[in-house]
Write an enzyme that holds these catalytic residues in place. Structure first.
Site, PDB file in Angstrom:
ATOM      1  N   ASP A  10      -1.689  -0.750   6.077  1.00 25.62           N
ATOM      2  CA  ASP A  10      -1.897  -0.087   7.367  1.00 25.62           C
ATOM      3  C   ASP A  10      -3.346   0.223   7.679  1.00 25.62           C
ATOM      4  O   ASP A  10      -3.659   0.600   8.812  1.00 25.62           O
ATOM      5  CB  ASP A  10      -1.107   1.236   7.399  1.00 25.62           C
ATOM      6  CG  ASP A  10      -1.790   2.327   6.594  1.00 25.62           C
ATOM      7  OD1 ASP A  10      -2.077   3.395   7.143  1.00 25.62           O
ATOM      8  OD2 ASP A  10      -2.049   2.095   5.395  1.00 25.62           O
ATOM      9  N   SER A  27      -4.990   3.305  -3.320  1.00 26.11           N
ATOM     10  CA  SER A  27      -6.313   3.868  -3.591  1.00 26.11           C
ATOM     11  C   SER A  27      -6.217   5.258  -4.195  1.00 26.11           C
ATOM     12  O   SER A  27      -7.232   5.853  -4.535  1.00 26.11           O
ATOM     13  CB  SER A  27      -7.138   3.909  -2.301  1.00 26.11           C
ATOM     14  OG  SER A  27      -7.398   2.605  -1.836  1.00 26.11           O
ATOM     15  N   ASP A  62       0.863  -1.165   0.000  1.00 23.39           N
ATOM     16  CA  ASP A  62       0.000   0.000   0.000  1.00 23.39           C
ATOM     17  C   ASP A  62       0.911   1.230   0.000  1.00 23.39           C
ATOM     18  O   ASP A  62       2.120   1.123   0.273  1.00 23.39           O
ATOM     19  CB  ASP A  62      -0.867  -0.037   1.260  1.00 23.39           C
ATOM     20  CG  ASP A  62      -1.635   1.244   1.493  1.00 23.39           C
ATOM     21  OD1 ASP A  62      -2.338   1.696   0.564  1.00 23.39           O
ATOM     22  OD2 ASP A  62      -1.509   1.808   2.595  1.00 23.39           O
ATOM     23  N   ASP A 119      -0.132   5.154   1.106  1.00 28.75           N
ATOM     24  CA  ASP A 119      -0.337   6.075   2.224  1.00 28.75           C
ATOM     25  C   ASP A 119      -0.409   5.330   3.548  1.00 28.75           C
ATOM     26  O   ASP A 119      -1.227   4.426   3.726  1.00 28.75           O
ATOM     27  CB  ASP A 119      -1.622   6.894   2.014  1.00 28.75           C
ATOM     28  CG  ASP A 119      -1.503   7.859   0.848  1.00 28.75           C
ATOM     29  OD1 ASP A 119      -0.573   8.679   0.862  1.00 28.75           O
ATOM     30  OD2 ASP A 119      -2.329   7.785  -0.082  1.00 28.75           O
TER      31      ASP A 119
END
Length: 222
Positions: free
Chosen positions: A168, A112, A18, A20
């Site tokens: 996260d 995302s 991922d 961020d």
């Protein structure tokens, strides 16, 4: 998996990250962006921030925008604002070192964020962009759908169960587990989905080395 005292060793074909909160700390920008959205429409920013992390901008806008708001136009406005705003963005501790140790064809970014935002934030954090990036622009369903992680594994040419995902946020962790990859929590997320998962405080705790045959051996404390 092999237990090495206080460390765990995992053999994998690829690593999926991922962005961020996992590789990039963009908290200050995210909060500024959603606060501006909330102020414009008279919304509670705390409620928005509680669910926005790990999800595509348009999906969050759709969940909170008052009736009559053009969701797509509003999302485009917010994304443009985020692309231009990189002040305060830094790499998560250990991210640069870990990425430098990984072969280019052995890791991917699954985010995302859209492609332009992902490139802007990785650059602001001083991190490389890998050949394989699966962004919000590349999927029909965002996290918690596993589509992004499944797509990344396919593009790398590995079976999902032979990948390790570092995530996260609740939405991303749900996506990672659903795709069948071994999933490691980065940071403090305490959602039910984290039950039974390995966890690291940040990426300084993760070590990686190549193995014969082109695989990877990752170790981290558990």
């Amino acid at each position: 998996m092999t237990d090495l005292g206080r460390r765990t060793a995992v053999h994998a074909a690829a690593v999926l990250f991922d962005m961020d909160g996992t590789l990039v700390d963009s908290t200050v920008v995210v909060e500024r962006t959603w606060r501006s959205f909330a102020d414009r429409h008279g919304l509670d920013v705390a409620r928005i921030l509680a669910v926005s992390h790990g999800r595509r901008t348009e999906e969050t806008v759709a969940a909170f925008a008052p009736a009559g708001v053009d969701v797509r136009a509003e999302a485009r406005r917010l994304i443009a604002q985020e692309v231009a705003d990189t002040e305060g963005i830094v790499a998560v501790a250990g991210a640069a070192r870990l990425l430098a140790l990984l072969p280019a064809g052995a890791w991917a970014l699954v985010t995302s964020a859209g492609r332009s935002l992902a490139e802007a934030r990785m650059a602001a954090a001083g991190l490389p962009v890998p050949p394989v990036v699966v962004s919000a622009d590349d999927v029909t369903a965002g996290k918690p759908s596993p589509e992004g992680y499944l797509t990344a594994a396919q593009r790398l040419g590995v079976a999902p169960h032979r990948a390790v995902v570092f995530e996260d946020a609740e939405a991303g962790l749900l996506a990672a587990r659903a795709c069948g990859a071994r999933t490691v929590v980065v940071g403090r997320c305490a959602a039910p989905v984290t039950s039974g998962l390995d966890r690291v405080a940040d990426l300084r705790q993760v070590r990686v080395e190549p193995t014969p045959g082109g695989g990877l051996r990752l170790t981290y404390p558990t």
